[in-house]
Design an enzyme around this catalytic site. Structure first.
Site, PDB file in Angstrom:
ATOM      1  CG  HIS A 179      -1.909   1.125   1.221  1.00 24.54           C
ATOM      2  ND1 HIS A 179      -3.261   0.892   1.291  1.00 24.54           N
ATOM      3  CD2 HIS A 179      -1.786   2.467   1.138  1.00 24.54           C
ATOM      4  CE1 HIS A 179      -3.913   2.044   1.252  1.00 24.54           C
ATOM      5  NE2 HIS A 179      -3.022   3.020   1.167  1.00 24.54           N
ATOM      6  CB  VAL A 226       4.759   7.107  -5.760  1.00 27.54           C
ATOM      7  CG1 VAL A 226       5.301   5.935  -4.959  1.00 27.54           C
ATOM      8  CG2 VAL A 226       3.939   6.624  -6.955  1.00 27.54           C
ATOM      9  NE  ARG A 227       0.647  12.221  -2.267  1.00 28.00           N
ATOM     10  CZ  ARG A 227      -0.354  11.690  -1.590  1.00 28.00           C
ATOM     11  NH1 ARG A 227      -1.264  10.949  -2.218  1.00 28.00           N
ATOM     12  NH2 ARG A 227      -0.466  11.890  -0.298  1.00 28.00           N
ATOM     13  CG  ASN A 280      -5.130   8.476  -3.643  1.00 30.26           C
ATOM     14  OD1 ASN A 280      -4.105   7.865  -3.936  1.00 30.26           O
ATOM     15  ND2 ASN A 280      -5.280   9.110  -2.489  1.00 30.26           N
ATOM     16  CG  HIS A 334      -5.109   2.199   5.602  1.00 32.36           C
ATOM     17  ND1 HIS A 334      -6.462   2.197   5.868  1.00 32.36           N
ATOM     18  CD2 HIS A 334      -4.967   2.898   4.451  1.00 32.36           C
ATOM     19  CE1 HIS A 334      -7.097   2.863   4.934  1.00 32.36           C
ATOM     20  NE2 HIS A 334      -6.212   3.288   4.054  1.00 32.36           N
ATOM     21  CG  ASP A 383      -1.870   4.872   3.938  1.00 30.67           C
ATOM     22  OD1 ASP A 383      -1.921   5.259   2.751  1.00 30.67           O
ATOM     23  OD2 ASP A 383      -2.648   5.295   4.821  1.00 30.67           O
ATOM     24  CG  HIS A 396       0.205  15.339   1.915  1.00 24.23           C
ATOM     25  ND1 HIS A 396      -0.698  15.516   0.890  1.00 24.23           N
ATOM     26  CD2 HIS A 396      -0.243  14.273   2.626  1.00 24.23           C
ATOM     27  CE1 HIS A 396      -1.654  14.604   0.976  1.00 24.23           C
ATOM     28  NE2 HIS A 396      -1.400  13.834   2.014  1.00 24.23           N
ATOM     29  CB  ALA A 405      -5.121  12.894   6.140  1.00 25.90           C
TER      30      ALA A 405
END
Length: 344
Positions: free
Chosen positions: A14, A17-18, A42, A174, A247, A251, A263
């Site tokens: 999980h 990596v953007r 996402n 998670h 996870d 950011h 988050a």
């Protein structure tokens, strides 16, 4: 006292990596430790088609340092409108799973599922194909306390889902509560769970010790100590139902240290060292290899890795900040000392 620990090379089941410059900054951290990683879909816009997943996989592969063996395992973002034939295309393209985000549950989840029943055609296709469903297990009803949303999800979503699709492989991602750990332990062999390093190491007090600490804020949020202990018990039990999923969620620091903080905890820099710390604290270093290297591929039906990595009991200090495109990234435990270090 154990001073070195050699493991079959682990996988991260999980990972975020953007994209773009951020992706280029973080992929090397994961590739240094893990042979494979399940890549979360996402993005903005989300990765909803096989073609998008293939293109994203190519961008990730381009960021892997030369000479490093790392394979991104791609997922699709499940929506209310995901067609069954997209599952067929995804499997043909090498996509390994789909991710269910309840709409509004976490970062970039606004395009997520509003009602699981709307996804049943896609889930039927996944069950036929043997493709796992990865679930962010929280309800989004504002009337439900944020600390109770995982437990409520089990009754409202997971139990009906398992009843209606008994052969579908489901990973409860998670997990953060005793209720989730117990549910997975008691479920059949088609149900498993990932557990993060930060949920093994910290309870919710970490968010507030000495002031508000936004770098410990993640979703699902850290819980009470009784839940942390239940997660440690599950992870160190030797049960093949539980395996490593960081996870890790990067950011920019200025968006974490913000009035409406994002988050996510960035743990990829030192992931295996953090897990080693958690298992060492529990007196269960002998259980780490199963959790980190064996249970995940066995559940997914993939071969175990053939290489190894070695950790040494050697105190070292994490950097406080990392480059992150045009911004800075602050890793969890930045500036602190860890007891275990991955040997180059």
């Amino acid at each position: 006292m154990t001073t070195t620990l050699t493991l079959i090379r682990p996988d991260d089941w999980h990972l975020h990596v953007r994209d773009g410059a951020a992706l280029a900054a973080v992929v090397p951290h994961t590739a240094r430790q893990f042979a494979r990683a399940i890549i979360m879909p996402n993005l903005r816009p989300p990765v909803t088609t096989a073609a998008q997943a293939v293109a994203y996989r190519e961008r990730i592969a381009a960021a892997v340092p030369a000479g490093v063996d790392f394979t991104p395992l791609m997922t699709l973002y499940l929506t209310d409108n995901t067609p069954a034939d997209e599952i067929v295309r995804a499997q043909a393209a090498g996509v390994v799973a789909l991710k269910l985000y309840p709409a509004g549950a976490t970062t970039n989840s606004d395009a997520g599922v509003t009602d699981v029943r709307k996804t049943y055609a896609a889930l039927e296709a996944m069950q036929r194909a043997g493709m796992p469903l990865l679930v962010h297990g929280e309800v989004t009803d504002p009337a439900v306390d944020v600390f109770d949303r995982e437990a409520v999800f089990i009754d409202q979503v997971m139990r009906p889902l398992r009843r209606d699709f008994p052969e579908l492989k489901v990973v409860f991602e998670h997990i953060t509560t005793q209720e989730a750990a117990d549910y997975v332990a008691e479920a059949d062999a088609h149900t498993a769970a990932t557990i993060t390093a930060h949920h093994l190491l910290y309870n919710r007090n970490a968010i507030f010790t000495g002031g508000l600490r936004p770098h410990y804020y993640c979703l699902p949020v850290l819980k009470r100590e009784v839940h942390r202990l239940a997660l440690v018990k599950a992870a160190t039990s030797g049960s093949s139902k539980f395996f490593l999923g960081t996870d890790s969620a990067p950011h920019p620091a200025h968006l974490k240290e913000h009035a409406a903080a994002c988050a996510g905890c960035y743990t990829a820099l030192s992931a295996i060292e953090l897990y080693a710390q958690a298992f060492d604290d529990a007196g269960a270093l002998d259980k780490l290899e199963g959790f980190a290297s064996l249970h995940g591929p066995d559940f997914y039906g993939l071969p175990r890795n053939s290489g190894t990595l070695t950790l040494r009991r050697e105190p070292w200090q994490l950097p406080e900040t990392l480059a992150f495109g045009d911004a800075q990234l602050k890793p969890l435990c930045g500036g602190e000392t860890l007891d275990w270090r991955l040997l180059a």
